[in-house]
Design a protein around this motif. Structure first.
Motif, short mmCIF file in Angstrom:
data_model
loop_
_atom_site.label_atom_id
_atom_site.label_comp_id
_atom_site.label_asym_id
_atom_site.label_seq_id
_atom_site.Cartn_x
_atom_site.Cartn_y
_atom_site.Cartn_z
N VAL A 152 0.87 -1.17 0.00
CA VAL A 152 0.00 0.00 0.00
C VAL A 152 0.91 1.23 0.00
CG1 VAL A 152 -1.96 1.10 1.18
CG2 VAL A 152 -1.47 -1.30 1.59
N LYS A 179 -2.17 5.28 11.18
CA LYS A 179 -1.99 4.12 12.07
C LYS A 179 -0.91 4.45 13.10
CE LYS A 179 -2.79 0.46 8.68
NZ LYS A 179 -2.26 -0.79 8.13
N GLY A 186 -5.36 -3.83 15.74
CA GLY A 186 -6.46 -3.07 15.15
C GLY A 186 -6.76 -1.76 15.86
N ARG A 187 -5.96 -1.42 16.87
CA ARG A 187 -6.26 -0.19 17.62
C ARG A 187 -5.40 0.97 17.11
NH1 ARG A 187 -5.74 -0.51 23.37
NH2 ARG A 187 -3.79 -1.58 22.98
N GLU A 221 -1.07 5.67 5.39
CA GLU A 221 -1.19 4.83 4.19
C GLU A 221 -2.38 5.29 3.39
OE1 GLU A 221 -1.79 0.78 5.42
OE2 GLU A 221 0.25 0.60 6.18
N PRO A 227 -11.98 -3.09 1.09
CA PRO A 227 -11.06 -4.21 0.87
C PRO A 227 -11.56 -5.50 1.51
CG PRO A 227 -10.29 -2.91 2.72
CD PRO A 227 -11.57 -2.26 2.24
N GLN A 253 -14.81 -7.99 10.33
CA GLN A 253 -14.08 -7.33 11.42
C GLN A 253 -14.98 -6.31 12.09
OE1 GLN A 253 -10.71 -5.40 9.62
NE2 GLN A 253 -9.71 -7.33 9.03
N GLU A 296 -0.19 -10.77 5.47
CA GLU A 296 -1.53 -10.19 5.34
C GLU A 296 -1.60 -9.25 4.14
OE1 GLU A 296 -3.16 -10.25 9.90
OE2 GLU A 296 -2.46 -8.32 9.15
N LEU A 298 -4.48 -6.73 1.69
CA LEU A 298 -5.81 -6.18 1.45
C LEU A 298 -6.05 -6.27 -0.05
CD1 LEU A 298 -5.84 -2.97 3.69
CD2 LEU A 298 -6.84 -5.21 4.18
N ILE A 308 0.04 -5.71 3.70
CA ILE A 308 0.00 -4.81 4.85
C ILE A 308 1.01 -5.18 5.94
CG2 ILE A 308 -2.13 -3.49 4.68
CD1 ILE A 308 -3.54 -5.55 6.42
N THR A 463 -14.46 -5.56 4.39
CA THR A 463 -14.26 -5.16 5.80
C THR A 463 -15.30 -4.14 6.27
OG1 THR A 463 -12.70 -3.41 5.21
CG2 THR A 463 -11.76 -5.58 5.67
#
Ligand code: ADP
Length: 474
Positions: A152, A179, A186-187, A221, A227, A253, A296, A298, A308, A463
């Motif tokens: 990405v 991020k 995921g946080r 990103e 995705p 998710q 992983e 997307l 990712i 997602t």
């Protein structure tokens, strides 16, 4: 599916890998994953060893091991499991051969892997160098680029000022995702769609990251619209052999955290699957990856896919891969750490064939009616769904178990395996309906809503699915 034997009659080592049997494994973890590893050890005739915090002194994972040791007395509940010197000391005092880190806790800490090895103990996972490289977002992306894996578009390193953030957005366009550079699970993520909101959102995300992770640095990103999250399971040995065990779809998710996982990914174009799995293996070979790991990706609607991250450890959802391939990933991890090669275990790419579809639901002690607030207390009644094609991986799922507020709220993983997606979903639905849990709330009503949703049953949700379907919460 060919029968894969973990017990070769004769070990005829063609490579220079030294084979040294492991006689005891300490699991530096708790809960269901500790029990999962103990089970693998027992089946291999290896002694299993638990560590437990004071809060976990009556937790079942302690009792499922052959031996157990209190760790981190006087420390807060989570910190107890992060106490590296004490864990090493327990290993040394008790002549333990190897450590399995599970997932979470110390599993992605290169300093832990190194400390284990420095103490003359085997670490069941990749080398500390690779754990470090994969955990460092910049280094992992560089490795992906070098191996020819599409990534990405994103910042080359952590960004700390709103001016840098704005520059990136002007150059690459919106939407973007912020991020937390030192976040995870995921946080600490935030999507921005309007240029006038970039700076304010950056400031806010950064100060949230500072208070949650102790560092306000962020990665930016390009945000991939709608995705699917598709990840490739890998296994490598010490001789440099790497195989993939096909892919999992983890697009269902909630707040960027996986809820339902499926293997293989429904309706995935075979050409795309081939490319993804090839590239994942290439990346692993490029960095000298050993043991279990996951790459992983997307995938967007047009069939483009982007790397990712790599998770340099066993994952919560490894179970669905085991179901479709018939390969016990944890036993394989242990054998690899002993120095056995994949061919010696009968594992080669052409013999790994996905069989049917497996689906996993994470049953948690969270109340969907109260915005998934974790519930605690004593489980008064517990009956689980069982029967053909159903597997349960849990630890505190029984009447009388105390659900404490100190740890993750995962109660039991329910895995269904059948010939096709529809029948796996039907099995899962039926099994979840058989559950009776009283005393603590669970997310089962929510999971059942997912399993009755026609879009989900048709396969290939993205997602956005849970966010776009608020009726799933009721
Ligand atoms: P973590 O390490 O915290 O789990 P990941 O980078 O694995 O975070 O991302 C978790 C999820 O967040 C992904 O599965 C996806 O749903 C969403 N996500 C992450 N990066 C992007 C992106 N660039 N575009 C769209 N969604 C993303």
């Amino acid at each position: 599916t060919p029968h894969i034997s973990y017990f070769p009659v004769k070990c005829n080592y063609s490579t220079k890998v030294e084979y040294k049997p492991i006689r005891s494994v300490l699991v530096a973890n708790r809960g269901e994953i500790a029990v999962r590893v103990f089970r693998a050890c027992t089946e291999l005739g290896i002694k299993s060893v638990a560590v437990y915090s004071k809060e976990d002194r009556s937790h079942i994972h302690r009792l499922k091991a052959d031996e157990s040791y209190l760790v981190g007395e006087g420390l807060p509940p989570v910190q107890a499991y992060l106490n590296i010197p004490e864990i090493i000391k327990i290993c040394k005092d008790n002549g333990i051969d190897a450590v399995h880190p599970g997932y979470g806790f110390l599993s992605e800490r290169a300093d832990f892997a190194q400390a284990v090895i420095d103490a003359g103990i085997r670490f069941i996972g990749p080398s500390p160098k690779v754990v470090h490289q994969m955990g460092d977002k910049v280094a992992a992306r560089e490795a992906a680029i070098a191996a020819g894996v599409p990534i990405v578009p994103g910042t080359d390193g952590p960004v700390t000022t709103k001016e840098e953030a704005k520059d990136f957005c002007i150059k690459h366009g919106l939407p973007v995702i912020f991020k937390a550079a030192y976040g995870g699970g995921g946080r600490g993520m935030r999507v921005v769609r309007k240029m006038e909101e970039v700076e304010e959102n950056f400031q806010r995300a950064s100060s949230e990251a500072l208070s949650a992770f102790g560092n306000g640095a962020m990665f930016i990103e390009k945000f991939i619209e709608r995705p699917r999250h598709i990840e490739v399971q890998l296994m490598g040995d010490k001789a440099g052999n790497v195989v993939h065990l096909y892919e999992r779809d983890c697009s269902v998710q909630r707040r960027h955290q996986k809820v339902v996982e499926i293997a293989p990914a429904p309706h995935l174009d075979l050409k795309i699957r081939q490319q993804m799995t090839d590239l994942a293996v290439k990346l692993a070979k490029h960095v000298g990856y050993e043991n279990a790991g996951t790459v992983e990706f997307l995938c967007d609607e047009k069939g483009n896919f982007y790397f990712i991250e790599v998770n340099a450890r066993l994952q919560v959802e490894h179970t669905v891969t085991e179901e479709i391939t018939g390969i016990d990933l944890v036993q394989t991890q242990i054998r690899v750490a002993e120095g056995m090669t994949l061919p010696e275990m009968g594992i080669s790419q052409d013999r790994i064939r996905p069989d049917g579809f497996a689906i996993q639901c994470r049953v948690t002690t969270e109340d969907p009616a109260k915005n998934f607030q974790p519930d605690t207390g004593r489980i008064e009644v517990f009956r689980s769904g069982e029967g053909m094609g159903i597997r349960l991986d849990g630890a505190s799922a029984f009447a009388g178990a105390i659900i404490s507020p100190y740890y993750d709220s995962l109660l039991v993983k329910v895995i269904a395996h059948s010939n096709d997606l529809q029948s796996s979903c039907a099995k899962m639905n039926r099994a979840l309906r058989e559950f009776r849990v009283r005393g603590v709330k669970t997310n089962i009503p929510f999971l059942l809503n997912v399993l009755e949703n026609q879009k989900f049953l048709n396969g290939a949700v993205d997602t956005y699915f849970i966010d776009e379907n608020p009726q799933l919460f009721h």
